[in-house]
Design an enzyme around this catalytic site. Structure first.
Site, mmCIF file in Angstrom:
data_model
loop_
_atom_site.group_PDB
_atom_site.id
_atom_site.type_symbol
_atom_site.label_atom_id
_atom_site.label_comp_id
_atom_site.label_asym_id
_atom_site.label_seq_id
_atom_site.Cartn_x
_atom_site.Cartn_y
_atom_site.Cartn_z
ATOM 1 N N SER A 35 0.826 -1.199 0.000
ATOM 2 C CA SER A 35 0.000 0.000 0.000
ATOM 3 C C SER A 35 0.867 1.259 0.000
ATOM 4 C CB SER A 35 -0.963 -0.032 1.183
ATOM 5 O OG SER A 35 -1.919 0.992 1.098
ATOM 6 N N ASP B 174 -6.016 2.122 -3.043
ATOM 7 C CA ASP B 174 -7.150 1.852 -2.164
ATOM 8 C C ASP B 174 -7.476 3.053 -1.276
ATOM 9 O OD1 ASP B 174 -4.997 1.630 -0.402
ATOM 10 O OD2 ASP B 174 -5.689 -0.229 0.524
#
Length: 540
Positions: A147, A303
């Site tokens: 991430s 995300d």
């Protein structure tokens, strides 16, 4: 045989084998730094938990590498095969170093273990993998990503299908999977069966995601002239976002060319996280050059989403809570009095006011979308760390692509009336009150500092923060009301504010979350500044 030799013998990666050999030779020659590094790499192993695995790349069980990932994949396969005769697993990956290698290793090991493995066709955002778990009716999903972590990190995120609906794992599944991984780790990965007969998904799944996400907020006719800037932060978001924006009918943005393509080195940012100071500076420069109305940024696996707007003397990044409240209000207005809003317990209590105003339920959960996504009857969920779930009917995880489209819709709606996103925030404050949120984070090299600080706060809890008394203190390790439990300390203040301490689940940080409510924007900001100052004093 020394532990490092046993590890090297089973390692299929020539780079980490050579790294380990060089380190061991230096340690053997009397280099104390090399010896300390070698000892640290074999002091234990990266622990598999509800966040899966995440850590720095390198050789040894305390790093992310092909041996550790193979053990994780084989252990997860063992867990799934105990619950289904022929499970299906979807695997996705982003653009970080070794993500594609870790994903292919996983696909081969799943297929070799008797699982039907489906590998996504190329590097794609995490939300596409989360969508794919439900799209294929899979038993599980794996996303190889770290991430927004530092450049040399990678990770292994796990989702469950079926009754879990494509959400990330929670307890007790994490411990059960970890136990299976430990069984595998007792042997050598060289003995594990592999097969290259796994399936590579075609673009149909990506196209289905694009179509579903474009429906989140189709563009109104007068959106054509909207000027905005986008950065992918050297990640994988642009290809998918571009397709969604085109399908939804919005004008393409001006892109930050230096950051638009995947680059595992992340050359323009120290930490590829839109929250970090300086990470959006190139975006602001591009926005100034084209007279943009706002900026949208994804993190590397897309995300999360960040939003910035023009401000006197520069650009203002909206906080995660500000964006969350705007999107929560949007969802509440569309819900027709049915459903619920959800957020993590460290996110703004303003969402509860929005829910109350619209006759909806409100759920506070532990941090992480593994919990938020499980809130009953949820129509919208968010966490202050730039994570938003605007389309729970298709994705059960935070989704920076669909959230970006929802923000485009809000901006277009405001623009049609000659107004801005800031005007929408002002309108919302008039309705629910003036909430202000802040955060004090301490990044550490020695993780024991986090534990010792939390222990100190438990042993000697503060009676006040500055001049504001603590009205109630909650230790959520053992919550008195039977609510969510975790390594969290919550202090409710006499003036209606609160301070929450918790260790980060993904980074070496201790975080303090601050929330206040005032009679005006200025009053709320003044109260927040005073509270932040007192928290910093407490933590020094």
């Amino acid at each position: 045989m020394a532990p490092w030799q046993a590890w090297r013998e089973q390692d299929p990666d020539p780079e980490t084998r050579a790294e380990l050999t060089a380190l061991a030779e230096a340690a053997g020659a009397g280099d104390p730094a090399a010896q300390a590094d070698l000892d640290a790499r074999f002091a234990g192993r990266l622990q598999f938990g509800t966040a899966g695995l995440r850590g720095a790349l390198g050789a040894g069980p305390m790093r992310m590498n092909r041996v550790l990932v193979a053990q994780a994949a084989a252990g997860f396969a063992q867990y799934l095969l105990a619950r289904s005769d022929r499970p299906v697993v979807v695997i996705g990956y982003d653009g970080r170093k070794n993500s594609a290698v870790f994903a292919r290793d996983s696909a081969e090991l799943f297929q070799g273990a008797g699982i039907d493995a489906i590998l996504l066709p190329r590097m794609l955002p995490t939300p596409v993998l989360a969508f794919a778990v439900r799209y294929f009716g899979a038993d599980a999903g794996v996303m190889v990503t770290a991430s927004h972590n530092p450049p040399n990190d990678n990770g292994y995120k796990v989702y469950l299908g079926g009754a879990d609906g494509g959400a990330q794992i929670v307890s007790p599944a994490d411990a059960e999977i970890a136990a299976c991984i430990d069984e595998v780790a007792a042997g050598s990965i060289s003995a594990l069966e592999r097969s290259d007969r796994y399936r590579i998904a075609d673009d149909e799944v990506v196209e289905a995601y694009v179509a579903a996400t474009a429906e989140v907020s189709p563009a109104p006719e007068d959106a054509a002239g909207m000027r905005w800037v986008y950065t992918a932060m050297h990640g994988v978001g642009w290809e998918t976002l571009r397709a969604v924006v085109d399908r939804a009918g919005y004008p393409e943005p001006t892109v930050v060319s230096e950051q638009i393509s995947p680059d595992a080195a992340f050359p323009t940012v120290a930490f590829p996280n839109p929250e970090e100071p300086g990470a959006m500076d190139l975006s602001f420069a591009a926005a100034e050059a084209v007279g943009a109305e706002f900026v949208i940024a994804n993190d590397p696996d897309a995300d999360r989403v960040a939003v910035a707007v023009p401000a006197p003397g520069g650009w203002r990044r909206l906080t995660g809570n500000e964006v969350g409240l705007l999107l929560g209000d949007r969802a509440a207005r569309a819900a027709g009095g049915s459903g619920s809003l959800a957020c993590s317990l460290v996110s703004s209590p303003g969402l509860g006011e929005i829910a109350r105003l619209h006759g909806l339920d409100w759920h506070e959960t532990l941090t992480g979308f593994k919990w938020i996504s499980r809130a009953p009857d949820m129509v919208f969920g968010y966490e202050e760390a730039l994570g938003y779930l605007v389309n729970p009917q298709t994705v059960r995880d935070k989704d920076g692509i669909s959230a970006a489209v929802a923000v485009l819709g809000l901006a277009a709606e405001a623009r049609a009336e000659g107004r801005t996103l800031v005007d929408l925030l002002d309108d919302l404050a008039d309705e629910i009150g003036y909430f202000a949120s802040g955060q004090v984070s301490i990044r550490v090299e020695d993780l024991s500092i986090i534990g010792s600080t939390m222990a100190r706060l438990r042993a000697n809890p503060p009676a006040a923060f500055g001049e504001v008394a603590v009205a109630r203190a909650d230790d959520l390790l053992e919550p008195a009301d039977g609510g969510p439990s975790g390594d969290i300390l919550r202090f409710l203040l006499a003036d209606g504010g609160r301070v929450i301490f918790r260790p980060s689940g993904t980074e070496p940080k201790l975080k303090a979350y601050l929330d206040v409510r005032g009679g005006s924007a200025e009053g709320a900001q003044a109260a927040l500044a005073a509270l932040e100052s007192s928290v910093r004093v407490l933590l020094t």
